[in-house]
Design a protein around this motif. Structure first.
Motif, PDB file in Angstrom:
ATOM      1  N   LYS A   3       0.828  -1.210   0.000  1.00 41.36           N
ATOM      2  CA  LYS A   3       0.000   0.000   0.000  1.00 41.36           C
ATOM      3  C   LYS A   3       0.860   1.257   0.000  1.00 41.36           C
ATOM      4  CE  LYS A   3      -0.799  -0.095   4.985  1.00 41.36           C
ATOM      5  NZ  LYS A   3      -1.814  -0.256   6.006  1.00 41.36           N
ATOM      6  N   PHE A   4       2.027   1.208   0.627  1.00 37.40           N
ATOM      7  CA  PHE A   4       2.895   2.378   0.639  1.00 37.40           C
ATOM      8  C   PHE A   4       3.569   2.575  -0.715  1.00 37.40           C
ATOM      9  CE2 PHE A   4       2.910   1.119   5.216  1.00 37.40           C
ATOM     10  CZ  PHE A   4       2.063   2.141   5.629  1.00 37.40           C
ATOM     11  N   ILE A   5       3.844   1.506  -1.415  1.00 39.85           N
ATOM     12  CA  ILE A   5       4.401   1.610  -2.764  1.00 39.85           C
ATOM     13  C   ILE A   5       3.385   2.279  -3.677  1.00 39.85           C
ATOM     14  CG2 ILE A   5       5.150   0.273  -4.778  1.00 39.85           C
ATOM     15  CD1 ILE A   5       6.341  -1.752  -2.733  1.00 39.85           C
ATOM     16  N   LYS A   6       2.110   1.922  -3.528  1.00 39.14           N
ATOM     17  CA  LYS A   6       1.069   2.539  -4.355  1.00 39.14           C
ATOM     18  C   LYS A   6       0.940   4.028  -4.061  1.00 39.14           C
ATOM     19  CE  LYS A   6      -1.690  -1.549  -5.204  1.00 39.14           C
ATOM     20  NZ  LYS A   6      -2.979  -2.207  -5.064  1.00 39.14           N
ATOM     21  N   VAL A   7       1.048   4.408  -2.794  1.00 41.47           N
ATOM     22  CA  VAL A   7       0.979   5.833  -2.450  1.00 41.47           C
ATOM     23  C   VAL A   7       2.122   6.575  -3.133  1.00 41.47           C
ATOM     24  CG1 VAL A   7       1.220   7.514  -0.578  1.00 41.47           C
ATOM     25  CG2 VAL A   7      -0.239   5.506  -0.265  1.00 41.47           C
ATOM     26  N   TRP A  10       1.394   7.093  -6.766  1.00 42.07           N
ATOM     27  CA  TRP A  10       0.454   8.189  -6.997  1.00 42.07           C
ATOM     28  C   TRP A  10       1.157   9.539  -6.884  1.00 42.07           C
ATOM     29  CZ3 TRP A  10      -3.257   5.558  -3.097  1.00 42.07           C
ATOM     30  CH2 TRP A  10      -3.931   4.528  -3.731  1.00 42.07           C
ATOM     31  N   ILE A  11       2.048   9.657  -5.911  1.00 39.19           N
ATOM     32  CA  ILE A  11       2.790  10.912  -5.731  1.00 39.19           C
ATOM     33  C   ILE A  11       3.620  11.207  -6.971  1.00 39.19           C
ATOM     34  CG2 ILE A  11       4.704  11.964  -4.450  1.00 39.19           C
ATOM     35  CD1 ILE A  11       3.510  10.569  -1.927  1.00 39.19           C
ATOM     36  N   VAL A  12       4.298  10.197  -7.486  1.00 41.65           N
ATOM     37  CA  VAL A  12       5.117  10.370  -8.694  1.00 41.65           C
ATOM     38  C   VAL A  12       4.226  10.670  -9.897  1.00 41.65           C
ATOM     39  CG1 VAL A  12       6.672   9.182 -10.293  1.00 41.65           C
ATOM     40  CG2 VAL A  12       7.029   8.974  -7.826  1.00 41.65           C
ATOM     41  N   ARG A  13       3.153   9.903 -10.047  1.00 41.79           N
ATOM     42  CA  ARG A  13       2.250  10.078 -11.190  1.00 41.79           C
ATOM     43  C   ARG A  13       1.653  11.482 -11.227  1.00 41.79           C
ATOM     44  NH1 ARG A  13      -2.840   7.111 -10.311  1.00 41.79           N
ATOM     45  NH2 ARG A  13      -3.373   9.091  -9.394  1.00 41.79           N
ATOM     46  N   ASP A  14       1.342  12.024 -10.054  1.00 41.07           N
ATOM     47  CA  ASP A  14       0.713  13.345  -9.983  1.00 41.07           C
ATOM     48  C   ASP A  14       1.730  14.486  -9.866  1.00 41.07           C
ATOM     49  OD1 ASP A  14      -1.716  12.064 -10.163  1.00 41.07           O
ATOM     50  OD2 ASP A  14      -2.160  12.191  -8.021  1.00 41.07           O
ATOM     51  N   VAL A  22       9.592  13.415   1.293  1.00 47.84           N
ATOM     52  CA  VAL A  22       9.271  12.030   1.585  1.00 47.84           C
ATOM     53  C   VAL A  22      10.316  11.503   2.564  1.00 47.84           C
ATOM     54  CG1 VAL A  22       9.014   9.708   0.627  1.00 47.84           C
ATOM     55  CG2 VAL A  22       8.225  11.693  -0.680  1.00 47.84           C
ATOM     56  N   PHE A  23       9.853  10.970   3.673  1.00 44.82           N
ATOM     57  CA  PHE A  23      10.731  10.389   4.674  1.00 44.82           C
ATOM     58  C   PHE A  23      10.511   8.889   4.686  1.00 44.82           C
ATOM     59  CE2 PHE A  23      10.002  14.704   5.975  1.00 44.82           C
ATOM     60  CZ  PHE A  23      11.253  15.130   6.383  1.00 44.82           C
ATOM     61  N   GLN A  24      11.589   8.148   4.662  1.00 37.54           N
ATOM     62  CA  GLN A  24      11.484   6.698   4.720  1.00 37.54           C
ATOM     63  C   GLN A  24      11.992   6.244   6.079  1.00 37.54           C
ATOM     64  OE1 GLN A  24      12.835   4.625   1.335  1.00 37.54           O
ATOM     65  NE2 GLN A  24      12.512   2.630   2.243  1.00 37.54           N
ATOM     66  N   PRO A  25      11.080   5.789   6.933  1.00 36.36           N
ATOM     67  CA  PRO A  25      11.499   5.384   8.268  1.00 36.36           C
ATOM     68  C   PRO A  25      12.240   4.049   8.250  1.00 36.36           C
ATOM     69  CG  PRO A  25       9.207   4.868   7.953  1.00 36.36           C
ATOM     70  CD  PRO A  25       9.666   5.609   6.720  1.00 36.36           C
ATOM     71  N   THR A  26      12.939   3.825   9.327  1.00 37.71           N
ATOM     72  CA  THR A  26      13.587   2.535   9.541  1.00 37.71           C
ATOM     73  C   THR A  26      12.830   1.825  10.653  1.00 37.71           C
ATOM     74  OG1 THR A  26      15.118   3.519  11.126  1.00 37.71           O
ATOM     75  CG2 THR A  26      15.857   3.380   8.838  1.00 37.71           C
TER      76      THR A  26
END
Length: 89
Positions: A3-7, A10-14, A22-26
């Motif tokens: 689900k996070f990959i899809k989000v 969408w961000i890239v597409r739009d 964009v923050f990528q947590p560990t």
């Protein structure tokens, strides 16, 4: 998680990447998690030996993937908190 990959798709597409950060947590550390939860509980969860009645409360069957997701979700909360205090939001 898918689900996070899809989000992110969408961000890239739009074309929103230029207007957001964009923050990528560990994954949260064991030390961070055991500051909140009992060490015995966390150890039994990590090893897959949590009591069945405890696992039923989660609604999920135990797996290494579940442990990873849970630690990542805690990491996301910590990341959000650190962002908040860094920017005094």
């Amino acid at each position: 998680m898918a689900k996070f990959i899809k989000v992110m798709d969408w961000i890239v597409r739009d074309n929103l990447l230029e207007s957001i950060q964009v923050f990528q947590p560990t994954e949260a550390s064991y030390e961070a998690v055991t500051q909140i939860h009992d060490c015995n509980y966390i150890d039994s969860f990590i090893s897959g030996n949590a009591p069945l009645h405890e696992m039923r409360k989660t609604g999920f069957h135990w797996s290494e993937g579940l442990v990873k997701r849970c630690f990542l979700e805690v990491g996301m909360v910590l990341c959000g908190y650190l962002f908040k205090i860094s920017f005094e939001i």
